[in-house]
Design a protein around this motif. Structure first.
Motif, mmCIF file in Angstrom:
data_model
loop_
_atom_site.group_PDB
_atom_site.id
_atom_site.type_symbol
_atom_site.label_atom_id
_atom_site.label_comp_id
_atom_site.label_asym_id
_atom_site.label_seq_id
_atom_site.Cartn_x
_atom_site.Cartn_y
_atom_site.Cartn_z
ATOM 1 N N LYS A 1 0.943 -1.252 -0.019
ATOM 2 C CA LYS A 1 -0.090 0.057 -0.002
ATOM 3 C C LYS A 1 0.874 1.209 0.048
ATOM 4 C CE LYS A 1 -2.904 -1.020 3.517
ATOM 5 N NZ LYS A 1 -3.664 -1.000 4.501
ATOM 6 N N SER B 1 1.047 3.879 -3.139
ATOM 7 C CA SER B 1 0.743 4.968 -3.034
ATOM 8 C C SER B 1 2.046 6.160 -3.384
ATOM 9 C CB SER B 1 0.417 5.624 -1.551
ATOM 10 O OG SER B 1 -0.604 4.850 -1.091
ATOM 11 N N ASN C 1 -1.255 -0.787 -4.993
ATOM 12 C CA ASN C 1 -1.713 -0.173 -3.779
ATOM 13 C C ASN C 1 -3.052 -1.107 -3.713
ATOM 14 O OD1 ASN C 1 -3.070 1.139 -1.752
ATOM 15 N ND2 ASN C 1 -3.135 3.310 -2.696
ATOM 16 N N LYS D 1 -4.321 -3.457 -0.394
ATOM 17 C CA LYS D 1 -5.499 -3.778 0.043
ATOM 18 C C LYS D 1 -6.327 -4.968 -0.040
ATOM 19 C CE LYS D 1 -6.459 1.383 -0.550
ATOM 20 N NZ LYS D 1 -7.487 2.274 -1.063
#
Length: 74
Positions: free
Chosen positions: A13, A17, A39, A43
């Motif tokens: 993640k 990002s 990302n 998740k």
């Protein structure tokens, strides 16, 4: 969720990002897309681990129920 799994998901993640932001800043849509995908992968790992945790908790609760049931019926 194991500590290693949490770290791996967080790494994806955070890295995703960072790539996404770098892609936006530099105008590199390919890097931005890679970041979004990474990302989302992080998740998804979080979600999968949450499902595993919930299943493990349900299994433990069921085991406790059956153990108590057996104890009460002896």
């Amino acid at each position: 969720m194991g500590l290693g799994d949490k770290f791996d998901a967080a790494k994806d993640k955070f890295g995703g990002s960072a790539k996404e932001t770098a892609g936006k800043v530099t105008g590199d849509s390919e890097l931005e897309g890679e970041g979004k995908a990474q990302n989302l992968q992080g998740k998804a790992k979080d979600a999968a681990e949450s499902v595993k945790d919930a299943a493990s908790d349900a299994k433990e609760q069921a085991k406790g129920f059956t153990d108590n049931f057996k104890k009460d019926n002896q």
